[in-house]
Structure formats: C-alpha cells, structure tokens
Design a protein around this motif. Structure first.
Motif, PDB file in Angstrom:
ATOM      1  N   GLY A 156       0.814  -1.215   0.000  1.00 57.81           N
ATOM      2  CA  GLY A 156       0.000   0.000   0.000  1.00 57.81           C
ATOM      3  C   GLY A 156       0.843   1.257   0.000  1.00 57.81           C
ATOM      4  O   GLY A 156       0.571   2.208  -0.747  1.00 57.81           O
ATOM      5  N   LEU A 157       1.893   1.277   0.839  1.00 59.34           N
ATOM      6  CA  LEU A 157       2.763   2.454   0.890  1.00 59.34           C
ATOM      7  C   LEU A 157       3.556   2.613  -0.400  1.00 59.34           C
ATOM      8  O   LEU A 157       3.706   3.735  -0.917  1.00 59.34           O
ATOM      9  CB  LEU A 157       3.713   2.330   2.080  1.00 59.34           C
ATOM     10  N   LEU A 171      -6.378   0.240   0.285  1.00 55.49           N
ATOM     11  CA  LEU A 171      -7.099   1.246   1.068  1.00 55.49           C
ATOM     12  C   LEU A 171      -6.478   2.641   0.930  1.00 55.49           C
ATOM     13  O   LEU A 171      -7.216   3.621   0.746  1.00 55.49           O
ATOM     14  CB  LEU A 171      -7.151   0.818   2.538  1.00 55.49           C
ATOM     15  N   PRO A 172      -5.156   2.822   1.027  1.00 61.55           N
ATOM     16  CA  PRO A 172      -4.616   4.183   0.793  1.00 61.55           C
ATOM     17  C   PRO A 172      -4.933   4.714  -0.596  1.00 61.55           C
ATOM     18  O   PRO A 172      -5.219   5.920  -0.755  1.00 61.55           O
ATOM     19  CB  PRO A 172      -3.101   3.997   0.988  1.00 61.55           C
ATOM     20  N   MET A 173      -4.904   3.835  -1.594  1.00 66.43           N
ATOM     21  CA  MET A 173      -5.216   4.269  -2.959  1.00 66.43           C
ATOM     22  C   MET A 173      -6.672   4.693  -3.082  1.00 66.43           C
ATOM     23  O   MET A 173      -6.989   5.751  -3.647  1.00 66.43           O
ATOM     24  CB  MET A 173      -4.909   3.111  -3.919  1.00 66.43           C
ATOM     25  N   GLN A 204      -0.563  11.374   8.399  1.00 65.31           N
ATOM     26  CA  GLN A 204      -1.511  10.543   9.145  1.00 65.31           C
ATOM     27  C   GLN A 204      -1.607   9.140   8.548  1.00 65.31           C
ATOM     28  O   GLN A 204      -1.631   8.137   9.283  1.00 65.31           O
ATOM     29  CB  GLN A 204      -2.880  11.213   9.166  1.00 65.31           C
ATOM     30  N   VAL A 205      -1.646   9.060   7.223  1.00 66.46           N
ATOM     31  CA  VAL A 205      -1.703   7.744   6.575  1.00 66.46           C
ATOM     32  C   VAL A 205      -0.444   6.938   6.871  1.00 66.46           C
ATOM     33  O   VAL A 205      -0.510   5.735   7.209  1.00 66.46           O
ATOM     34  CB  VAL A 205      -1.897   7.921   5.045  1.00 66.46           C
ATOM     35  N   GLU A 206       0.709   7.581   6.767  1.00 66.26           N
ATOM     36  CA  GLU A 206       1.959   6.869   7.049  1.00 66.26           C
ATOM     37  C   GLU A 206       2.037   6.456   8.519  1.00 66.26           C
ATOM     38  O   GLU A 206       2.591   5.393   8.835  1.00 66.26           O
ATOM     39  CB  GLU A 206       3.151   7.754   6.677  1.00 66.26           C
TER      40      GLU A 206
END
Length: 646
Positions: free
Chosen positions: A88-89, A244-246, A294-296
């Motif tokens: 994801g990252l 999810l991040p995408m 926040q995502v990271e």
C-alpha cells in the motif's frame, strides 16, 4: 479438717509456681494438631483418588494442538499485515512521485523519480544473493526470530518515508531486498513445521513420536495441505487491504481519464513498455501533507502490530535442543547445503515452476493491471482490479483442500491450464484506450488469473511440504531454494519492463510449458521409484557444555592436547573392544568343552550369535552425540556386561 488446712498451707507456700490443671490437655491438643497437619500433608502429597493421569495428558495435548492452530493463524495474519503495509505504501509513493507537479512543488530539484528507480533496483536486485545468507540467518536466529526481524525491516522501510531523501529511501529499499527471501523461506518452513507438530500432538501415544524419531512417510500430509491453504487464504487478503490508501486518499486527487490517457494510442498486446503516452501529471490537486503523515502513521502502527504478532503470538518452530542441533552442524556446511540440495532431481525439475510462480504474481499486479487495466479503464480503476484479483486468490486458495481426496498434481496442472488459456487470450487482446465498456471482461480475467495464481502458489508450497515432510532438518534449505528462484524471476520481470507485451507474454507461456513438462517428468520418476539424491547432513558438533551432554570443558586445554586425548581415547576404545571380543570367544570355548559339542564353539563366532548378544563390541561415539546421547551409551555398556557375564 487438719488435712484440709495442711493442703491450703502447701498451696499457699507454692504461690504462683503451681501448674495450671489444663496444661496436660493443651499438650494433647498440640499433638493432635500435629497429627492432623501431617495427615493433610500426606493427603496432599500422596496419590489423588480423583486424579486421572490419562485425562490430564489428553487435555495437555489438546492445549498444544490449539496452540499450533494459533501459531498458524498468527503467522498468516502477521505476513498479511506486513505486505498490506508494504504494498500500500509503495503504490501510493510511486503514484505521487510519478506526478511532475508533486515533484516540483514538494521537493523541487530533489530528483524523486531517479530515487524511485534506484529504490526499485534495490528491492529487486538485492534478493539475487539471498541464497548465500538466508540459511545462515535462519539457523542463527531461528525461524520465529527471522520472521520478527524481517517484519522489523519492513517497519523500518515505512519509517523512512517520513523524510523522503536518497539516504533514507534507498538504504531501506536495499534492506527490504535483503529480507525478502529469508522472510518467505521462514514462513514456508514455519507453516510446514506447525503441520508436523500438530501430527505429533495428535499421535502423542505413538512410539516413534515419544522417541522423537523420523515421522512415517505421508503421516502429516493432510495437515500440511490444511495449514498451507489457511495461510494463503489469509495472506492474499493483503492485496485487498493494500488498496485502502489508494482508494481513500489518492483517488480523490486524480484527473479524469480524458486527461491522463490523452496521448495513449493503443493498449494490451500491441504496446511496448508499460503504458506509452501516459500523462506525467495525474493529480489535479495535491494531497495535504498532514493527511499523508496521518496515513503513514497508521501504516507504521500496523507494521509494529505485525512485529508484536510475530513476537508474542507465534511460538517456536523447533524445540530448544533441535535449534541447537540445527546450528551445530557448522556454518560452512550450512552455507554449502542449499547448493548441494540442488542435486535432488525433484528440486531441479521444480525450478521452472518456481520461476513461473515469480513471473505470474508480479505480472498480474504490474503487467496486466497497468498495460491492460489502467490503459483501458483509467488510473481510478486500478484499485478495483487489484482488489478483485486479491479476493479471487484468497477464495480460490481453499480449492487446494481438494488434495485431501484427489491427487496432488491437480492444483498445479489446473492452475497451469487456466493461465495457459488466459495467456493465449491476452496475446490476441488489444483493446482501445479509455474504453469503460471493457470493465466486465477485464474483471473476469482478473478473477480467472487469481484462480490460477491461487492454485499455483498453494500447489507449489504444499508440494514442497509433502515431498520433504519427513525431513524437518532440510525444510529451510528447500524453501530457501524455492523463494530464491522466485526472487530471480521477479528480477527478470523488473528488467523486461521496456519489452513489447507480446514478448513478455511469450516468455510467460514458454516458462509455463517448460514447468509443466518438468513436473510431469518428476512425477513419472517418482512413480517409477527412481531414487533421489539427498546430501548428507553432518552430525551436530557441540561444544559440550551444560546439563545436556554431561562432559567437562577445560578452557585451558590447547587444541593439540585435545587432539592427543581424542587419539588416546580411540586407541583405548579399540583395545577394550579387542578384550571384550576375546572374552566372548573364551566363554564360547568353555561352553563347548563343558557340553562336549564343537558346534557350541562354532556358534559363539557365528553371525547369529553376534546379532543376538554380541553387539556390544561395536564402535560407539565417545561424545554421546548420537540419538540416545549419554543414556544410550550407558545402556550399551550394560548390554555388553550382560553379554560377557552370560
């Protein structure tokens, strides 16, 4: 009356020295309490009438079996979280760094695009040398601790994205490349070892389990099939959570397809490279920096969660004494044994399948999803294609459970047939760019490709576990070879990114056909009982210390003194063997003279006599490192004494 007065006078003279009349009664009470306490102690320490040893043993091994199931689920969930975070990252990072506006506004002349190329090179090139160090790391750290360390390296990769520079991203990418092969080899070894342990806890009353001998052939195959299926069902959900991040962050900032695909002229089999003409600006607005942080941070928290799962919930794969034995064969032998295992024709003939397994997994995520999916449907549909592919892999991994009733070749051959049909279809499929009407067929191809991938991955892992189920000291070497070849295949996919699509599909097709042929040859040889060549694993060479080996260690002793003492010990041992053989011969001659039969003396030297009672004068290891250790050596000496006196 006088007597009464005299008694009163005596009592008055005695004063306070008269003993109270209840003193004797108190002493009797104390004696009774001591007897009662002693009875309670005897009742507590003695055999309990309601204690059922067999029932308690059954409950104990039931807890052990539940612990094994917990270990399998924990290892699967930990691996799923690690790859969800990593993929994801990496996907979010590559999309952001690809956009020219993001690079200029955020980092000016830092050169993020060049950093990304070197980062991908570090991830894909470093595993090539994984065969040299993976077995050493696994045996030095242990299987569980290798999984924990690898998950920590992935967490380190996430942490470097807070400060995106060359000296943070590239070293962490190289560390990821170093950890890929050890992580996967440890996971394959761990799942197979859990199947072996589960069999031991189910059949704990069997003699070969109690004596820790090699398992019977085929004994734990059904548990290997079950646990490998569970692992892949859980692990492939990582492709779903990785999007999810995408879907939640990046999709809201993307341009429309008309802008992104404006200069794209063809898709599918007709193109060369990934997507020629793809627009270099894909973001119409930049995501807020605080949102990215926040995502990271959330991804970092899940990376730490995976480390805790491996550390706390996963039990050890081997007993402590087995861990000692595994690393005590010598580091030089551990380094050489992976290469020597390639002499086994089973592993050599499975190498094409290992390579194809690496090809098809990465092609589904990069080749098909980009050159067919994104080129036709747009970048906003990328997450949907990968989610469908991941769900398909997860669901269809349960089909490997059919191996409990059907032949083991079914999954590999079935997955190969599905991929063969799809490859021929993709060779002829060249849709027009930006055509949303192709969404249905492309999603169907994703589902079918997931079916083939699930049968392929679970089939290869299960087949390796079945072939080497009884060789628990070889599992780390076998799985290292398997995942090293897959890493080589991933490196080849990284190199061919600029080739024409038909050339890529042709390489995949040729590798698949070669893999099927080699697998057929292997099964044919196994059916004809052609012996396979396995390298001999040396005996453990312990530095004899501690409670286990019961021998003294002189730290002041030089190497020459040690070798001299070993030579003297061997000479003395040979002399003792000769004396014992002479005693046996003299006893046989005396029995022959007393019985008046010459056959008695002849029978004392016969092979049957040696087999029946004369096995004592055989060479025994001095250090007690055999299977029975020190106790086994003492037992042999008792048998020799009985033979001589009898």
């Amino acid at each position: 009356m006088e007597a009464t007065g005299i008694d009163e006078d005596l009592a008055g003279d005695a004063g306070g020295d008269v003993v109270a009349p209840n003193g004797g009664v108190n002493e009797l009470h104390n004696v009774g309490e001591e007897d009662n306490m002693q009875g309670q102690m005897e009742e507590f320490l003695g055999p309990q009438a309601e204690y059922n040893e067999e029932e308690e043993e059954r409950k104990y091994y039931r807890r052990k079996r539940l612990g094994v199931i917990k270990n399998v689920v924990a290892a699967s969930v930990g691996a799923m979280i690690v790859y969800s975070v990593y993929m994801g990252l990496l996907q979010m990072q590559l999309i952001l760094h690809y956009d020219m506006t993001y690079r200029e506004v955020k980092y000016s002349n830092l050169g993020l695009e060049d950093i990304d190329r070197k980062m991908l090179m570090g991830i894909n090139v470093t595993p090539i040398v994984g065969l040299l160090y993976t077995p050493i790391l696994i045996r030095f750290l242990g299987t569980k601790w290798m999984m924990f360390l690898a998950s920590g390296i992935y967490a380190f990769f996430v942490s470097t994205n807070y400060w995106e520079r060359y000296y943070t991203l590239v070293p962490s990418a190289v560390a990821i490349g170093v950890a890929i092969v050890p992580l996967w080899a440890s996971l394959g070894n761990y799942i197979t070892r859990m199947a072996q342990q589960y069999y031991e806890y189910v059949n704990y009353k069997e003699e070969h389990v109690q004596e820790q001998r090699k398992l019977p052939k085929g004994a734990c195959h059904k548990y290997i099939i079950l646990f490998q299926s569970v692992f892949h069902i859980i692990f492939y959900l990582s492709l779903v959570f990785a999007e999810l991040p995408m879907g939640l962050v990046i999709n809201g900032c993307l341009h429309d397809n008309s802008h992104i695909l404006n200069n794209v002229r063809s898709c599918g089999a007709n193109i060369s490279g990934v997507i020629p003409g793809f627009n270099t600006t894909v973001l119409y607005k930049l995501p807020r920096s605080m949102l990215l942080i926040q995502v990271e941070s959330i991804l970092m928290a899940f990376a730490f969660l995976s480390m805790i799962i491996f550390l706390v919930l996963c039990g050890p794969a081997y007993r402590p004494t087995e861990e000692i034995d595994l690393r005590s064969i010598g580091w030089g032998n551990i380094f050489q044994l992976p290469f020597k295992h390639l002499r086994d024709y089973r592993l050599r003939l499975l190498c094409p399948f290992f390579i194809y397994s690496g090809f098809e997994g990465l092609f589904a995520i990069t080749g098909f999803s980009l050159s067919y999916g994104v080129c036709v449907l747009g970048l906003k549909s990328l997450w949907l294609l990968i989610v469908v592919y991941g769900l398909s892999c997860s669901v269809f991994s349960s089909l490997s459970l059919c191996l409990l009733r059907l032949p083991r070749w079914l999954t590999l051959v079935g997955g190969a047939i599905v991929h063969l049909v799809l490859l021929l279809t993709l060779l002829a499929f060249s849709p027009s760019p930006n055509t949303p009407s192709y969404q249905g067929p492309l999603l169907a191809i994703s589902v079918l490709w997931g079916l083939g991938s699930a049968l392929n991955k679970t089939g290869v892992s299960t087949l390796l576990g079945i072939l080497y189920a009884e060789e628990k000291e070889r599992l780390d070497f076998v799985y290292t070879i398997s995942h090293w070849w897959q890493a080589i295949a991933i490196f080849i996919v990284y190199l061919w990114s600029n080739l024409p699509m038909r050339a890529k599909l042709s390489i995949l097709l040729a590798t698949l056909l070669l893999a099927c042929y080699c697998y057929w040859v292997m099964e044919r040889r196994l059916a004809r009982n052609v012996p396979h060549r396995l390298p001999r694993i040396p005996r453990p060479r312990h530095k004899v210390k501690g409670y286990r080996y019961l021998e003294e260690d002189n730290s002041d002793e030089s190497d020459s003194e040690k070798s001299g003492e070993e030579d003297r010990g061997d000479v003395e041992e040979m002399e003792e063997m000769e004396e014992e053989r002479n005693v046996v011969e003299e006893v046989g001659e005396e029995e022959a003279e007393e019985g008046g039969q010459g056959a008695g003396a002849q029978g004392a030297d016969s092979p049957r006599a040696w087999r029946g009672g004369g096995e004592g004068p055989r060479y025994r290891p001095r250090d007690g490192h055999g299977r029975n250790g020190v106790n086994g050596e003492q037992k042999t000496e008792q048998q020799e004494e009985e033979t001589v006196t009898g």
